[in-house]
Design a protein around this motif. Structure first.
Motif, PDB file in Angstrom:
ATOM      1  N   GLY A 352       0.746  -1.250  -0.007  1.00  0.00           N
ATOM      2  CA  GLY A 352       0.059  -0.016   0.092  1.00  0.00           C
ATOM      3  C   GLY A 352       0.927   1.138  -0.047  1.00  0.00           C
ATOM      4  N   ALA A 353       1.939   1.148  -0.599  1.00  0.00           N
ATOM      5  CA  ALA A 353       2.699   2.541  -0.832  1.00  0.00           C
ATOM      6  C   ALA A 353       2.184   3.345  -1.377  1.00  0.00           C
ATOM      7  N   ASN A 354       1.903   4.804  -1.008  1.00  0.00           N
ATOM      8  CA  ASN A 354       1.290   5.688  -1.851  1.00  0.00           C
ATOM      9  C   ASN A 354       2.073   6.123  -3.094  1.00  0.00           C
ATOM     10  N   PHE A 355       3.131   6.072  -2.916  1.00  0.00           N
ATOM     11  CA  PHE A 355       4.153   6.451  -4.106  1.00  0.00           C
ATOM     12  C   PHE A 355       5.181   5.550  -4.459  1.00  0.00           C
ATOM     13  N   ILE A 356       5.289   4.854  -5.705  1.00  0.00           N
ATOM     14  CA  ILE A 356       6.438   3.982  -5.673  1.00  0.00           C
ATOM     15  C   ILE A 356       7.223   4.494  -6.926  1.00  0.00           C
ATOM     16  N   TYR A 357       8.768   4.397  -6.493  1.00  0.00           N
ATOM     17  CA  TYR A 357       9.487   4.473  -7.712  1.00  0.00           C
ATOM     18  C   TYR A 357       9.985   3.198  -8.278  1.00  0.00           C
ATOM     19  N   ALA A 358       9.221   2.926  -9.607  1.00  0.00           N
ATOM     20  CA  ALA A 358       9.760   1.921 -10.184  1.00  0.00           C
ATOM     21  C   ALA A 358      11.378   2.264 -10.990  1.00  0.00           C
ATOM     22  N   SER A 359      12.221   1.564 -10.797  1.00  0.00           N
ATOM     23  CA  SER A 359      13.275   2.172 -11.550  1.00  0.00           C
ATOM     24  C   SER A 359      13.595   2.394 -12.945  1.00  0.00           C
ATOM     25  N   GLY A 360      13.039   1.486 -13.793  1.00  0.00           N
ATOM     26  CA  GLY A 360      13.092   1.384 -14.985  1.00  0.00           C
ATOM     27  C   GLY A 360      14.650   1.355 -15.413  1.00  0.00           C
ATOM     28  N   GLY A 361      15.157   0.559 -14.673  1.00  0.00           N
ATOM     29  CA  GLY A 361      16.770   0.876 -14.785  1.00  0.00           C
ATOM     30  C   GLY A 361      17.417  -0.518 -14.460  1.00  0.00           C
ATOM     31  N   ILE A 362      18.820  -0.570 -14.769  1.00  0.00           N
ATOM     32  CA  ILE A 362      19.270  -1.930 -14.450  1.00  0.00           C
ATOM     33  C   ILE A 362      20.755  -1.690 -13.815  1.00  0.00           C
ATOM     34  N   GLU A 363      21.545  -2.641 -13.533  1.00  0.00           N
ATOM     35  CA  GLU A 363      22.942  -2.311 -12.750  1.00  0.00           C
ATOM     36  C   GLU A 363      22.517  -2.056 -11.177  1.00  0.00           C
ATOM     37  N   PRO A 364      23.431  -2.496 -10.270  1.00  0.00           N
ATOM     38  CA  PRO A 364      23.386  -1.829  -8.817  1.00  0.00           C
ATOM     39  C   PRO A 364      23.221  -0.336  -8.764  1.00  0.00           C
ATOM     40  N   GLY A 365      22.378  -0.037  -8.027  1.00  0.00           N
ATOM     41  CA  GLY A 365      22.035   1.573  -7.766  1.00  0.00           C
ATOM     42  C   GLY A 365      21.647   2.126  -9.035  1.00  0.00           C
ATOM     43  N   VAL A 366      20.953   1.502  -9.943  1.00  0.00           N
ATOM     44  CA  VAL A 366      20.348   1.958 -11.122  1.00  0.00           C
ATOM     45  C   VAL A 366      21.469   3.008 -11.850  1.00  0.00           C
ATOM     46  N   ALA A 367      22.443   2.639 -11.991  1.00  0.00           N
ATOM     47  CA  ALA A 367      23.701   3.181 -12.692  1.00  0.00           C
ATOM     48  C   ALA A 367      23.206   3.461 -14.221  1.00  0.00           C
ATOM     49  N   THR A 368      22.343   2.704 -14.769  1.00  0.00           N
ATOM     50  CA  THR A 368      21.813   2.811 -16.426  1.00  0.00           C
ATOM     51  C   THR A 368      20.322   2.643 -16.192  1.00  0.00           C
ATOM     52  N   ILE A 369      19.812   3.461 -17.015  1.00  0.00           N
ATOM     53  CA  ILE A 369      18.512   3.294 -17.392  1.00  0.00           C
ATOM     54  C   ILE A 369      18.214   2.760 -18.682  1.00  0.00           C
ATOM     55  N   SER A 370      17.240   1.899 -19.039  1.00  0.00           N
ATOM     56  CA  SER A 370      17.172   1.216 -20.129  1.00  0.00           C
ATOM     57  C   SER A 370      15.891   1.602 -20.712  1.00  0.00           C
TER      58      SER A 370
END
Length: 490
Positions: A352-370
């Motif tokens: 039930g998180a009101n706002f969720i960041y879905a990364s859209g990314g890859i690699e540790p720490g979301v170093a790259t977005i795909s």
């Protein structure tokens, strides 16, 4: 925009939440926090905290925590450039965004390279077009093309590109330091009209990540004070790494994270105008450090549990919550990315998180977005939204009359009940193939990544965001010119 109802998953009991709360109070008063801001320390001293200015350490008594939490609003909205597009963070309403701070992209040619301005605008356009993304985001942090520009100038241009390329809510938030917060405030007032309107329906929030363990940086807390004194939302999202910047136990991480977030909440509520209390988004970015690699693992089951538990803590205090999901340590949008992303995203959503960041990314720490994963995550969110809707039980959906009308041995394919309900009841993903094998081969044997790439190309070629009002565009560009002139010392 009402959001999808979550809250189906609970990982902690009420008694366990209470235990974490009391442990947090003990840490805040016995251990205290370091705050690298004389302004923030003075706020706490005036409120009754024990402050050591020489060592920049504050010990916060329980009564101040209770007072700050009591004064914090229980819900708030953010809106897009189009005021009809908004999100209201309250209760179990869940909204999804794509975000991160990637410095690189995995582009449409499959090449990993530094992110460009064009990529930033492209990802905003994608999130404007993708039907399951509620709050737009680029998922890109520093841009190499801007590396020699002052941070305030970089932030102003990113604000402009965001507001230009979508009329959805766009999380036009701010961090970094006080001047960027003031610039953000000026640009936001230009978009909505004035501060009074901005308070009523903000465009974003000040984004504060406490430094673990138990530190509030000067830059971020002073930016937060700008928002607090203007009655605007602030997000506190601690990022404790179990076994590294916090205890190895998940319960210990929750206590430390809670102490870091609440210390910030106390500062801003004690500084705020009583007539205009800043709403708070209680956030979690915590995970574990994989001791085998020395790298954070936010796509881990432990991170999924921490996010779900953090949502419960926020609800325990009556605060809107932010969680992370869709994270992966994989280097490409492969099977690892799929199961890590779905696990973390599903847990956050169904908590039930009101706002969720879905990364859209890859690699540790979301170093790259795909580009591909951005579109794949949109479908993943669509599937999760469908699950969260559950099963509607009414006389019409029970379909007794329809079953009786069709009778044994016949089919329902052409019945009007089927035509009515098929779109309401079923989710049809755009990037997952459900054909039989022979047809799949005949039509190119395309994998999900290929289908996602094709959809991204089509959107970027054909989608046109709602145009930005010309007068507003001119005003924003003039503000950016003023910022550039100021930063150059002109």
């Amino acid at each position: 925009m009402f959001g999808i109802k979550g809250g189906q998953i609970k990982v902690l009991s009420r008694d366990e939440l209470r235990d974490i709360h009391y442990a947090t109070l003990e840490v805040l008063y016995q251990t205290g926090v370091i705050i690298h801001s004389s302004d923030a320390l003075k706020v706490l001293e005036d409120a009754g905290a024990e402050v050591d200015f020489k060592n920049q350490r504050a010990r916060i008594p329980p009564h101040l925590v209770e007072e700050a939490l009591k004064k914090t609003p229980r819900c708030f909205r953010i809106r897009g450039r189009n005021p009809k597009k908004y999100c209201k963070f309250e209760g179990d309403r869940v909204y999804f965004s794509i975000a991160g701070n990637a410095t690189h992209v995995l582009d449409l040619d499959g090449k990993r390279r530094p992110a460009k301005i064009e990529d930033y605008e492209n990802f905003i356009k994608l999130s404007d077009a993708l039907e399951n993304i509620d709050v737009s985001g680029a998922g890109i942090g520093p841009l190499y093309e801007q590396i020699n520009l002052p941070e305030a100038v970089q932030a102003a241009w990113r604000y402009y590109w965001s507001i230009k390329n979508t009329d959805k809510p766009a999380k036009l938030g701010v961090g970094r330091h006080k001047q960027i917060a003031l610039d953000n405030l000026r640009m936001s007032c230009a978009v909505v009209g004035d501060l009074k309107r901005l308070r009523r329906t903000p465009l974003g929030w000040c984004h504060v990540n406490p430094t673990s363990p138990l530190i509030l940086s000067k830059e971020l807390i002073e930016a937060a004070l700008v928002f607090a004194r203007n009655g605007l939302p602030i997000h506190f999202g601690s990022e404790v790494l179990a076994s590294a910047t916090g205890p190895a136990t998940l319960a210990g991480v929750l206590v430390q994270q809670n102490a870091e977030n609440i210390s910030g909440i106390v500062v801003v509520q004690m500084a705020a105008d009583p007539k205009h209390r800043p709403p708070i988004l209680y956030g979690c970015v915590s995970g574990i450090l994989d001791q085998r690699t020395g790298i954070p693992a936010l796509g881990s089951p432990e991170a999924a549990l921490l996010n779900a538990a953090s949502v419960q803590l926020a609800k325990y205090y009556g605060l809107p919550s932010r969680a992370t999901g869709g994270y992966t340590e994989s280097k490409i949008p492969d099977i690892q990315a799929g199961y890590e992303s779905m696990m973390t995203l599903m847990m956050a959503a169904m908590a039930g998180a009101n706002f969720i960041y879905a990364s859209g990314g890859i690699e540790p720490g979301v170093a790259t977005i795909s580009y591909e994963k951005y579109v794949l995550d949109n479908d993943m969110i669509g599937m999760i939204k469908r699950i969260m809707k559950g099963i509607e039980i009414t006389d019409e959906t029970l379909a007794v009359d329809v079953i009786d009308e069709i009778g044994p041995g016949k089919h329902f394919l052409a019945h009007k009940h089927t035509r009515k309900w098929i779109r309401k009841e079923f989710y049809f993903p755009s990037t997952l193939d459900r054909k039989n094998y022979d047809r799949w081969i005949r039509e190119g044997a395309k994998e999900a990544r290929t289908l996602a790439k094709e959809r991204a190309i089509k959107i970027l070629r054909e989608h046109e965001p709602e145009p930005l009002d010309k007068d507003l565009e001119k005003e924003l560009l003039n503000i950016i010119k003023d910022i550039e002139k100021r930063e150059k010392g002109g």
